[in-house]
Write an enzyme that holds these catalytic residues in place. Structure first.
Site, PDB file in Angstrom:
ATOM      1  N   ARG A 133       0.811  -1.223   0.000  1.00 24.83           N
ATOM      2  CA  ARG A 133       0.000   0.000   0.000  1.00 24.83           C
ATOM      3  C   ARG A 133       0.843   1.270   0.000  1.00 24.83           C
ATOM      4  NH1 ARG A 133      -2.953  -3.426   3.770  1.00 24.83           N
ATOM      5  NH2 ARG A 133      -1.659  -2.383   5.286  1.00 24.83           N
ATOM      6  N   GLU A 152       5.481  -9.329  15.003  1.00 25.56           N
ATOM      7  CA  GLU A 152       4.924  -9.718  16.295  1.00 25.56           C
ATOM      8  C   GLU A 152       5.127 -11.207  16.557  1.00 25.56           C
ATOM      9  OE1 GLU A 152       0.760  -9.224  18.792  1.00 25.56           O
ATOM     10  OE2 GLU A 152       0.879  -8.578  16.718  1.00 25.56           O
TER      11      GLU A 152
END
Length: 177
Positions: free
Chosen positions: A62, A99
């Site tokens: 994006r 993460e």
């Protein structure tokens, strides 16, 4: 309604995506609103003019959406920072922590010019890990990263600490919702 207010309204918030407990900030509402998208591109161009840059680096995927029109409007090169395995030829790469695990990004060696002043653009700046890795690969190629810009910033995730001492500019910031 002002342009910043229109931007805020265009950003969709999707709770529990891609997993429970995560609030996803979706920029597709910006892309279907030409005036809001134009505002974003114009504001990012202003950041670039202020910082006297030679090239834009856009982060897959994006970030490409915002970096490409900015580079075109300014008449400067666009350097694509891709996920590992997406670029043919000789590349520079950097792994970074996610993460749950790691990821790796790459850039074509030939796309970077030694001494080039580069601003890195992404759609959303969360933890700063991807942008820091982008800086690493660009500097491996001899470029000078002079800062970071994004449409959305999530400063509560402390990206400024990760990206320090370089400046970070976002068009809108959310402190968690």
């Amino acid at each position: 309604m002002s342009s910043p207010e229109l931007l805020d309204k265009a950003i969709r918030r999707i709770p529990d995506f891609p997993k429970p407990g995560v609030l996803f900030y979706d920029i597709t509402g910006v892309l279907v609103a030409p005036d809001v998208f134009r505002y974003c591109v114009d504001e990012l161009c202003a950041v670039c003019r202020r910082d006297e840059i030679d090239a834009i680096a856009g982060i897959e995927s994006r970030g490409f959406v915002f970096a490409a029109p900015v580079a075109e409007k300014l008449g400067i090169p666009l350097i694509l920072i891709r996920k590992k395995g997406k670029l043919p030829g000789k590349t520079l790469s950097c792994s970074y922590a996610l993460e749950y695990g790691t990821a790796e990004i790459e850039v074509h060696c030939d796309d970077i010019t030694c001494g080039q002043r580069v601003l890195v653009i992404d759609d959303l700046i969360a933890t700063g890990g991807t942008l820091k890795a982008a800086r690493t690969v660009l500097e491996q190629g001899g470029a000078e990263v002079i800062g970071y810009a994004g449409v959305i910033g999530l400063p509560f995730l402390q990206y400024e600490q990760v990206l320090s001492p370089l400046p970070v500019t976002t068009l809108i910031a959310y402190e968690g919702e």
